[in-house]
Design a protein around this motif. Structure first.
Motif, PDB file in Angstrom:
ATOM      1  N   ILE A 172      30.200  48.368  54.496  1.00  0.00           N
ATOM      2  CA  ILE A 172      31.343  49.265  54.245  1.00  0.00           C
ATOM      3  C   ILE A 172      30.913  50.462  53.405  1.00  0.00           C
ATOM      4  N   TYR A 173      30.089  50.205  52.397  1.00  0.00           N
ATOM      5  CA  TYR A 173      29.641  51.314  51.546  1.00  0.00           C
ATOM      6  C   TYR A 173      28.797  52.307  52.348  1.00  0.00           C
TER       7      TYR A 173
ATOM      8  N   VAL B 239      40.472  56.223  49.634  1.00  0.00           N
ATOM      9  CA  VAL B 239      41.475  55.160  49.709  1.00  0.00           C
ATOM     10  C   VAL B 239      40.850  53.864  50.221  1.00  0.00           C
ATOM     11  N   VAL B 240      40.057  53.978  51.297  1.00  0.00           N
ATOM     12  CA  VAL B 240      39.396  52.782  51.848  1.00  0.00           C
ATOM     13  C   VAL B 240      38.444  52.180  50.817  1.00  0.00           C
ATOM     14  N   GLY B 241      37.691  53.044  50.117  1.00  0.00           N
ATOM     15  CA  GLY B 241      36.751  52.548  49.116  1.00  0.00           C
ATOM     16  C   GLY B 241      37.436  51.813  47.987  1.00  0.00           C
TER      17      GLY B 241
ATOM     18  N   VAL C  80      39.367  44.264  46.900  1.00  0.00           N
ATOM     19  CA  VAL C  80      39.036  43.021  47.614  1.00  0.00           C
ATOM     20  C   VAL C  80      37.754  42.408  47.054  1.00  0.00           C
ATOM     21  N   ALA C  81      36.762  43.251  46.764  1.00  0.00           N
ATOM     22  CA  ALA C  81      35.492  42.765  46.233  1.00  0.00           C
ATOM     23  C   ALA C  81      35.677  42.122  44.858  1.00  0.00           C
ATOM     24  N   VAL C  82      36.484  42.765  44.005  1.00  0.00           N
ATOM     25  CA  VAL C  82      36.734  42.196  42.677  1.00  0.00           C
ATOM     26  C   VAL C  82      37.469  40.866  42.794  1.00  0.00           C
ATOM     27  N   ARG C  83      38.447  40.790  43.688  1.00  0.00           N
ATOM     28  CA  ARG C  83      39.180  39.547  43.886  1.00  0.00           C
ATOM     29  C   ARG C  83      38.236  38.440  44.381  1.00  0.00           C
TER      30      ARG C  83
END
Length: 289
Positions: free
Chosen positions: A96-97, A130-132, A138-141
């Motif tokens: 994604i990045y 916004v996507v980032g 999501v990554a932190v969760r």
């Protein structure tokens, strides 16, 4: 002024996600600060002036460094013993990045300079932002639910709980009742699915209640214990390679390395020594690899 430091912010966040070690990180904060300050100065300084050129060069160098380091951090301590969910998370993060960087930094370089192109440029960058940010949440969760354990000598090992002890007993029963260590392609995800437990819980139990640094060391220890019994048995006529297969190793090389790490000698030397001490006659066919 804040947005131009995005490369630095992204790197610092990535370090927090993938590097759990408690160590001095002042240099990382310094790089992030350089990216932010040089980027802000490049916006504020008059175009074409000495200060502006210096700020532009410092921003380009530090920003590019932070950008590349963000791709490197997900591979920190990346190994075969990582749970499948963790590997998938890291792959998704890098993918994604990379897409966001390709669109917002590289893909828009070819856009023209007209008002319509500028508007599309702003919209595309806003969409990437916004996507980032959504992906970051999501990554932190995910990381909150799958924490990484710091592996530093100064950090004491957490004492096993009653839940760890019960899970450890279930792991031992799998070894005794089902001989799961004899499966060459066994992974920690298979064990977790078999027990209905999260992978990080199984990994944590192996390191606390069972006392092994990781899943591979634990499973190989039991494979080597079985191999030692077979190699010491004077009635065992199988070759070393056949014994390696029977104990769950896919090839001879990993078996020899794991055996040497655990026992301190090679399988051939161990069999010769133990059988000689028992007074068993040598068997040339069984000694062949």
């Amino acid at each position: 002024m804040i947005g131009v430091g995005a490369c630095g912010w992204a790197w610092l966040v990535t370090r927090a996600l993938f590097d759990p070690a408690e160590r001095d990180a002042r240099w990382a904060r310094l790089v992030g600060l350089i990216v932010a300050l040089s980027g802000a100065l490049s916006v504020l300084a008059p175009a074409g002036g000495l200060i502006g050129r210096v700020a532009d060069n410092a921003y380009a160098l530090s920003g590019s460094t932070a950008l590349l380091l963000t791709f490197v951090e997900p591979f920190h301590r990346h190994g075969r013993d990582l749970p499948g969910a963790e590997k998938g998370f890291r792959f998704a993060f890098v993918t994604i990045y990379a897409v966001l960087v390709a669109v917002s930094v590289m893909g828009l370089r070819a856009v023209g300079e007209g008002p319509d192109e500028a508007l599309r440029d702003d919209l595309a960058k806003s969409a990437c932002a916004v996507v980032g940010l959504a992906a970051l949440l999501v990554a932190v969760r995910f990381r909150q639910g799958h924490p990484l354990a710091a592996r530093t000598a100064a950090t004491p090992r957490r004492a096993p709980t009653e839940d760890d002890a019960r899970l450890a007993e279930r792991l031992r029963r799998l070894l005794v009742d089902e001989a799961i260590d004899s499966r060459p392609e066994l992974k920690i995800g298979d064990i977790a699915a078999r027990l209905g437990e999260p992978e990080h819980r199984v990994s944590q139990c192996i390191s606390t209640a069972l006392g092994f640094p990781n899943f591979n060391r634990w499973i190989n220890h039991h494979r080597i214990a079985r191999a030692r019994r077979m190699l010491a048995d004077p009635d065992e006529r199988r070759s070393i390679l056949e014994i390696a297969f029977a104990c769950g190793f896919a090839s001879l090389g990993p078996f020899n390395r794991a055996f040497r790490d655990d026992v301190g000698t090679t399988p051939r030397a161990y069999r010769s020594t133990t059988r000689a001490s028992l007074g068993a006659p040598g068997d040339q066919a069984a000694n062949q690899d």
